[in-house]
Design a protein around this motif. Structure first.
Motif, short mmCIF file in Angstrom:
data_model
loop_
_atom_site.label_atom_id
_atom_site.label_comp_id
_atom_site.label_asym_id
_atom_site.label_seq_id
_atom_site.Cartn_x
_atom_site.Cartn_y
_atom_site.Cartn_z
N GLY A 135 7.58 0.52 0.95
CA GLY A 135 6.28 0.22 1.56
C GLY A 135 6.42 -0.72 2.74
O GLY A 135 5.68 -1.69 2.89
N VAL A 136 7.40 -0.43 3.59
CA VAL A 136 7.62 -1.29 4.76
C VAL A 136 6.42 -1.19 5.70
O VAL A 136 5.64 -0.24 5.64
CB VAL A 136 8.87 -0.85 5.54
N LYS A 137 6.31 -2.18 6.56
CA LYS A 137 5.33 -2.09 7.65
C LYS A 137 6.00 -1.28 8.76
O LYS A 137 7.00 -1.72 9.33
CB LYS A 137 4.98 -3.47 8.17
N ARG A 138 5.44 -0.15 9.09
CA ARG A 138 6.07 0.69 10.11
C ARG A 138 6.19 -0.05 11.43
O ARG A 138 7.20 0.04 12.13
CB ARG A 138 5.28 1.98 10.30
N GLU A 139 5.17 -0.85 11.76
CA GLU A 139 5.17 -1.51 13.07
C GLU A 139 6.22 -2.62 13.14
O GLU A 139 6.63 -3.01 14.22
CB GLU A 139 3.79 -2.07 13.40
N ASN A 140 6.67 -3.10 11.99
CA ASN A 140 7.70 -4.14 12.01
C ASN A 140 9.09 -3.59 11.76
O ASN A 140 10.03 -4.35 11.56
CB ASN A 140 7.39 -5.20 10.96
N THR A 141 9.18 -2.27 11.74
CA THR A 141 10.47 -1.64 11.48
C THR A 141 10.99 -1.02 12.77
O THR A 141 10.26 -0.31 13.46
CB THR A 141 10.30 -0.55 10.41
N LEU A 188 0.86 -1.19 0.00
CA LEU A 188 0.00 0.00 0.00
C LEU A 188 0.90 1.24 0.00
O LEU A 188 1.95 1.25 0.60
CB LEU A 188 -0.92 0.00 1.22
N LYS A 189 0.47 2.26 -0.70
CA LYS A 189 1.30 3.45 -0.88
C LYS A 189 1.60 4.12 0.45
O LYS A 189 0.71 4.46 1.21
CB LYS A 189 0.60 4.46 -1.80
N LEU A 190 2.86 4.27 0.74
CA LEU A 190 3.29 5.05 1.90
C LEU A 190 3.96 6.31 1.37
O LEU A 190 4.59 6.27 0.31
CB LEU A 190 4.28 4.29 2.74
N SER A 191 3.84 7.41 2.07
CA SER A 191 4.58 8.60 1.65
C SER A 191 5.69 8.86 2.65
O SER A 191 5.65 8.35 3.78
CB SER A 191 3.65 9.80 1.60
#
Ligand SMILES: Cc1ncc(C[n+]2csc(CCOP(=O)(O)OP(=O)(O)O)c2C)c(N)n1
Ligand SMILES: Cc1ncc(C[n+]2csc(CCOP(=O)(O)OP(=O)(O)O)c2C)c(N)n1
Ligand code: SF4
Ligand code: SF4
Ligand SMILES: [Mg+2]
Ligand SMILES: [Mg+2]
Lengths: 338, 623, 623, 338
Positions: free
Chosen positions: D43-49, D7-10
């Motif tokens: 498009g990383v998962k923020r919560e897994n970063t 999903l598009k992340l900015s």
């Protein structure tokens, strides 16, 4: 280095009155004997010779030398020795450490002492195990080593002590086996004369916790060792095989007659030295002797040059000048400023 | 134009980390000192090197207390506040005394900056500053115009504005500009263009004060009277560095200093690195463990070896200090304390490492601990630490703190010749030498250094035989050695001087303090004593062993108040030692005590009424 | 052949590190336990792995106390001493009770060994052993002859002699050999030849006892009576390892353990490394700092994270513990104490790291500290440490020592189902989440782990805003957070159980102890109470915060005696806290207390006469 | 590595709400922006970063990322990150460190994390100075660096971060300049996808204390940089010059047309990689991009394999079995043993 006095010393003169406390059959005995014999032959000044160690079986070494000795704390010997060398450059300082003491907890002090080209003669007893704490695997243990802390086998990839020392900037790098008194003696003698950071890897056997890790290499010197000689080609297997640089820049075993067989020089390029460091079992025979040597000013000499220089420029320090520096004023008898 | 005399002034300069407030403050302090005032300074800056312009956390402050009578502290609250931008106003205004003078650099009060400072309306316009004497000056603009002629870029011009502020206050307090102009030229000798520009701006500020209608009065703070002699301004870290060099010299030795940079200890290394022509060797190690390791090695070799750090770095040295204790080598470990725990408040002051100093090691590893009470005092503490370390063959911990390290005061220069020497003797006689044979008085073993023929021996961190120094696991030997190591620390009391006591040895309240709180505590005591209260103040220099003088008097008071910038560490030590029900005045805010806080706490114990508290505070502040 | 009943026997096996005395002792202890005796063991070995044969410092000993009644300690002095060589005789004889039994391996009493042991004449011949019942047996020779038939080398044969000694004492105390024979076969399953040989020798020893004229009596120590239930033998480090695994399970979590080898903590790592099928991850780090670092990382990720070491290694962890305090992450730090300072006495026991545990960090960094009192107790302490760490979000220090770690006792197996669970809850709800918002009861912040959507946040070692957790240098915030961190530790008292008190809550002497001295202190108290003395014993499990129960009673006694294997660390803490004039019984010899020493100290306070001291000691020993 | 969701992340999504506290003009700003942009593009998962750092200006980095972040203590980030990675292999863990944090006090943790091939993406901000403590020289500072602690110039020889990382066993080694957003983005993207120990040296400018250390290289990319491309020769100076292996195994500058010009491959031999590491200023242009890449099992995967294996072999652990192990006996109601 303190000038060697040539009055005859015997091995006995280098032996302290302390009972040696290693296990029967420990490789450390052989190393101790060769060190004592070699220093006697060199005719070192005992009072100017200092052995500094960390903690480990190997680090008990200083107690057995009839010289000055300091058995310090785990991993810190290179740092402690650095402080001594910088303040007392005239002393010959030998650092005795182990694969755990020098590469695990002490790895950082090791690389920084080498990087600075501190005038220390560092001997690392590599038995690929933590002896004193009863046999856990160490940073040099082969992958899969089954030890009390790794009953299913160790899973980390080992460090290559020689490669690490070269990468850190050691200016004298050598390797010998505990039992090879002749080669060890030669290396120690040259290490003694080298100005700068010396790193010697001693292949040491721990019969109690890691018996025979080096057997393969020690029992079959012809095929498993390349004894390095200045100006001579890298050949082994009784002169039948050699090492050349293969395509894709990989070391390669070839026929001794191959024109591309590399010729050893202790003062070779950094790349040549790292090629030697990459000759490891089982793929290759391992190089024994002096792998690399390079002349570079030592940290202690540069440090003292700066002192002399500043004295030359500013004159010897004058304490009252020092205190009177900055804005100084006088208060007169009337208690006010003049 | 009238001139008014004042006894004392507390002024604070506040602006962006980039605004050069530290320089302005230091220069104005020099001028005050030059004019013969007693002074005390308190720089207070953020952990960030140069936080973005206009941010609240980026505000840097410098407070100066100058006076015509003796003073002990930088003052509780500023009478005059100079702010270079809205953020500085926001964070500092609360401290300005009622009806105090506020000098504002109006040019910086633009929308963007006001927002960054969290102002919705412009305080210069919304009347929120009415209760102060506000002087609105567009310092930025005046600075650039002053530099119109020059080649400098607008950015460079902007950088000079702190000199405008400096010029302005020079005029306000009738300081002679000449000396300052000379100093500016010197400082920028390498870059005359800047020197010129800064002087221009400095003069502009000075003349602005003269000409602008706004400042009708010039305030003069007459010189204070001091004991006759030579003086200089000095910060704690400068004084400690000089003290170490002198200490080594008094011991007849060279100094070896190894450290790993850490705020607020780094400047000791910086200072010593300049003293190479004294034979001083400095070593920037790879970490704090290597730093103390190198110091131990140097001590083993016969140098006066010193390492310094702050709390987190000292924590790393614990194991190695133990090695020093076991091998009985002389060593000085300096801890310039900062706010903790962990990384804590790196640029703020605190006294929370006392426990670590006394107890923070494995095993029974007691060491002497000494604490400096002021910037200049660090000089004497450094010497004393070197003396005790070499005389007793033991690692000594010297405690300073961020407040002392960065603060400055006029310092009466010691008479070098009068400082007692304590030459070190290295044994060279092999006859009946035993590694752990001890001096009957100090219990110190001989300091034999490598290079000595016939005395070759081995030492290490495993328990040692009480005579030969050989490894010994013998139960009785371990007990004997442990007790001797403890006894040795107690023997240090032989070399501890008189207790620093102000007031009678008996009374209602004994205030006990240590370290950098000295000024505030002493001032509070004097104020209350001045009002006839039975209040005394004992300030400890030695924390381990405890000063013999304290034992004699601590039970003679109705109340014992231990005032510290921690949760009560000395209080705990004193309660255990003397079984007195000492209470604590504890502040853990990264800030020094205000005299008012101390006075109030004492008054509470005295059951005082607010009225005389105020009287005392007034007296204390007037002091 | 007569049989005599005894209530209790203390036997010690002593020989070269190479002689296998630890094995002999352990096996005989198993047999005693199997026979239903209560037992307590005390292995005492040198720091050297295998010191050269015959050297005094190479002597390794194992003491076993087995009894038909409840016992608390390995016994003060052996009734029977088995020595395998002159060095063992030299170093152990002084402890043997008068008229005690001495079994000597005569074969080892050759010129060379006598010399190494420092004997000028052969004690077997010079009459110096007359006051003991000496049994001279050429164990070495009898062993090799027993193995004549076998293929083994002489060296290998020699190695088996400890089984001869084992067989001999089996017979002396009428133990059934079958079980042992089975065990030997199992142990050497990988190497049946050795198994066979050892069994041969074991039998030879047993039959020698039977046939040799010398032993006219078989001594039987009838079974002790225990509370009904299942039992096993366990050492402290085994129990701590199991306790950690169980603790993690009770928290509904997996265990992560990281350590760097160090005596006497290493065997915890060794034990846990075997528990992989429990999902337990073990990590051998490059040093102690990395070990606690990895534990902090694992805790941050949601594991029950534990690191263990001994004094010197714990010293290195101080800075990182501070990070745990500041970021408020759950962590268990185990310190298996050994003799200090510095490297000290690595294989000997001591209690000298209490100060380090409570005070050994920079800044105000208080943590809970719990201490185990016996091998089996470490299991419960480990669980409690995990519970408190996860419930209060704080690093917890668990203190053990070399004596507990290596000693063993019969351990009533806990009923797993009955152990209360303390499931951990990780917040996942983003609604009004604040990083440092606290539980009103425990003051713990939420344990939010990476991987949780919508709760991304940042933590670190700089002071944090009391609500948002953002970096904050605000003075008041720092004071608030510092006080909350301290208060949180005090709140742990909510979870502390009843004080372990033996005797009345008032009386003449209160003995206060902590950790591994429990057995000796409790036994001394019981003995004196048995003589009608008003003596009580409070044993502290929690050292920080102090147990609420202690405050209630400590002032009710004429004398408070704090008995510790250090110079008085708990005494200092108690004096500061309670202002009671507690005196100390302190022993710093790397050895546990003897009951006699404790009794004597109490008697002194009671103003007792030697006569009833002896009565008490007899009673205590008979106990 | 957690599967990236497309999903598009900015870039904004990766920015935390914290004020950035670096000096105006600090190179760290550019790196931060590129990291945020690249992770958004991936498009990383923020919560897994998770970003884990030590102490230093550079180590303030995690506060500015809208992901999980841990600003730990000086030099220990690799150790702390290792504990997290071993217990939570599914997380993407980035370690941010500096030349002081990562090579001085933290040097040992650095080499051991790399040696173990721990699945960490380590970015070292090399500004050749201790920024946060106001400008002392660092282990990467050029000899002779005049800094507050070395007014007469530093006297120790610097470490070569790339050489150290290779020697220690990093399986992905790269270099980029703070200002080269394009190259940095490419490297970060590949680093993200690499399984194992990543080491990236960021040439970072500290305008306050060491302004312009990298200018030379950054301002003259044509002559001072070799931008590495898989399968392409090592050429620079607008394709006019190349690098070959000279006699005596030393890198040598030659004409681009020389047949012996070396061809770059990320999966080259260890020796080739160390040759690249030895291309340093002023003698040579320095290689930028991915120098080395190698596939090797990660520590965390091996560790969990051992857990699975033991469960497979012994069955999932049973606590009562665990407690009942060893010699167990029962005491009956009569209080004696049965
Ligand atoms: C701070 C600290 N941590 C751990 C130990 C325990 N320890 C002593 S020696 C050693 C490792 C020894 O291995 P090595 O250096 O290879 O020496 P060896 O015994 O094999 O000769 C360890 C972990 C210690 N003494 N101090
Ligand atoms: C234990 C400890 N020692 C020392 C320090 C002080 N310190 C903080 S950052 C730093 C070095 C920073 O240099 P670097 O890692 O290159 O980061 P930079 O600021 O240059 O980005 C030092 C010495 C500390 N915070 N903690
Ligand atoms: S354990 Fe190994 S290394 Fe240590 S002394 Fe014994 S044989 Fe030597
Ligand atoms: S000091 Fe240098 S590295 Fe640190 S923030 Fe400022 S410019 Fe950046
Ligand atoms: Mg080893
Ligand atoms: Mg840097």
């Amino acid at each position: 280095m303190s000038e060697a006095v040539k009055l005859k010393l015997s091995k006995k003169d280098l032996e302290s009155d302390q009972d040696v406390r290693w296990c029967p059959g420990c490789g450390d005995y052989a190393i101790l004997a060769t060190v004592q014999r070699t220093l006697a032959q060199i005719g070192v000044k005992r009072e100017n010779t200092v052995f500094i160690s960390g903690i480990g079986c190997s680090s008990r070494f200083p107690y057995y030398m009839n010289t000055y000795g300091f058995h310090t704390i785990h991993g810190r010997a290179p740092a402690i020795a650095s402080g001594l060398k910088v303040t007392r450059p005239e002393l010959d300082i030998w650092v005795i450490t182990g694969d755990g003491d020098g590469l695990s907890i002490g790895g950082n002090h090791m690389i920084h002492a080498l990087r600075r080209n501190m005038g220390l003669k560092i001997i690392l007893f590599n038995n690929q195990i933590y002896g004193l704490t009863k046999g856990q695997y160490s940073p040099t243990s082969a992958p899969g080593t089954r030890a009390p802390s790794t009953p299913a086998g160790s899973i980390d990839f080992p460090l290559n002590p020689i490669a690490l020392a070269l990468g850190a900037g050691a200016t004298f790098v050598a390797r010998a086996a505990d039992t090879d008194a002749k080669l060890m003696g030669k290396i120690l003698d040259e290490a003694y004369r080298h100005h700068g950071a010396v790193f010697i890897e001693m292949l040491q056997n721990c019969p109690v916790f890691n018996d025979g890790v080096w057997e393969g290499i020690k029992d079959d010197p012809a095929n498993k060792q390349i004894v390095l000689t200045e100006g001579k080609p890298l050949v082994f297997a009784n002169g039948t095989k050699g090492i050349k640089l293969g395509a894709g820049l990989e070391p390669e075993i070839c026929d001794a007659s191959d024109p591309n067989v590399l010729v050893h020089t202790e003062r070779g390029s950094a790349l040549y030295a790292s090629l030697l460091s990459q000759l490891v079992q089982p793929a290759f025979p391992i190089p024994m002797g002096v792998l690399f040597r390079h002349d570079k000013p030592t940290y202690e000499s540069l440090a003292h040059a700066q002192l002399d220089d500043s004295i030359a420029k500013q004159g010897a320090g004058d304490l009252s000048k020092l205190m009177y520096s900055g804005m100084v004023w006088e208060v007169g008898a009337d208690g006010t400023r003049h | 134009m009238e001139t008014k005399n004042l006894d004392r002034v507390v002024i604070r300069f506040a602006g962006d980390s980039g605004d050069g407030m530290q320089l302005t403050g230091t220069e104005f302090a020099k001028a005050a000192a030059e004019a013969g005032n007693d002074i005390s300074t308190f720089p207070d800056f953020p952990a960030e090197i140069r936080a973005p312009a206009g941010s609240l956390f980026g505000v840097s402050g410098f407070q100066l207390h100058f006076s015509s009578s003796e003073i002990y502290t930088p003052g509780d609250a500023p009478d005059v506040l100079v702010v270079m931008n809205p953020a500085a106003l926001k964070t500092n205004l609360k401290d300005l005394v009622d009806n105090g003078t506020l000098i504002v650099n109006t040019g910086a009060f633009i929308e963007a900056n006001l927002k960054k400072a969290g102002y919705t309306t412009n305080p210069l316009e919304d009347g929120s500053l009415d209760k102060w004497k506000v002087h609105a000056v567009d310092i930025g603009h005046l600075t650039t115009t002053a530099l119109d002629a020059t080649e400098l870029s607008t950015k460079e011009k902007g950088r000079a504005k702190n000199f405008f502020a400096l010029g302005l206050v020079f005029w306000m307090y009738g300081r002679e500009p000449e000396a300052e102009i000379r100093r500016i030229h010197q400082q920028f000798a390498k870059n005359p263009a800047f020197g010129e520009a800064n002087v221009k701006v400095f003069k502009a500020g000075y003349h602005y004060g003269e000409t602008a209608e706004v400042f009708q009065t010039v305030y003069k703070v007459p010189p204070a009277t001091f004991a006759p002699g030579m003086y200089r301004n000095i910060t704690g870290n400068e004084a400690i560095a000089i003290g170490l060099v002198v200490g080594a010299d008094l011991a007849g030795k060279k100094l070896f200093y190894s450290g790993y940079p850490i705020t607020p200890a780094s400047s000791i290394l910086h200072a010593l690195a300049k003293y190479k022509n004294f034979g001083t060797l400095t070593f920037q190690a790879e970490d704090e463990i290597a730093a103390i390791g190198a110091a131990i090695g140097a001590a083993y070799g016969g140098a006066v070896a010193v390492t310094a750090s702050s709390g987190p770095g000292i924590a790393l040295k614990g194991e190695a200090i133990g090695l020093g204790v076991m091998t009985e080598l002389p060593l000085v470990i300096v801890n310039v304390q900062r706010g903790g725990p962990s990384t804590g408040l790196p640029t703020k002051t605190e006294q929370s490492d006392l426990f670590q100093a006394i107890y923070g090691r494995n095993g029974e590893a007691p060491i002497p601990v000494i604490a400096a009470k002021s910037p200049g005092d660090t000089f004497y503490c450094a010497i004393e630490a070197v003396k005790i370390a070499t005389r007793y063959m033991v690692p000594v911990m010297l405690l300073s703190d961020g407040y002392i390290a960065n603060g400055s005061e006029p310092w009466p220069l010691p008479n070098l010749a009068a400082l007692p020497r304590f030459e070190v003797h290295h044994r060279t006689d092999p006859n009946d030498y035993f590694v752990y044979k001890r001096d009957p008085k100090t219990l110190a073993r001989d300091w034999v250094v490598p290079g000595t023929p016939g005395l070759e021996h081995r030492i290490g961190g495993i328990e040692k035989d009480a005579l030969t120094g050989n490894i010994s696991y013998a139960p009785e030997n371990h007990e004997k050695q442990t007790r001797v190591r403890a006894e040795k620390i107690q023997r240090v009391a032989q070399d501890i001087g008189e207790l620093d006591l102000a007031g009678a040895p008996t009374g209602d309240v004994l205030v006990v303090g240590w370290g950098g709180t000295y000024g505030a505590l002493r001032q509070a005591q004097q104020a209350l004593a001045g009002l006839g209260k039975k209040v005394s103040h004992a300030h400890l220099r030695w924390l381990s062993p405890l000063e013999p003088g304290l034992a004699k008097i601590i039970r003679n008071f109705k109340h014992v108040l231990v005032a510290e910038l921690n949760m009560g560490q000395l209080r705990t030590v004193l309660r255990a030692e003397f079984l007195v029900d000492a209470v604590g005045l504890n502040k853990i805010q990264g800030q020094p005590f205000k005299v008012r806080e101390v006075v109030t706490a004492i008054e509470k114990l005295l059951g005082g009424t607010i009225s005389d508290t105020n009287a005392a505070v007034r007296l204390a502040e007037a002091h």
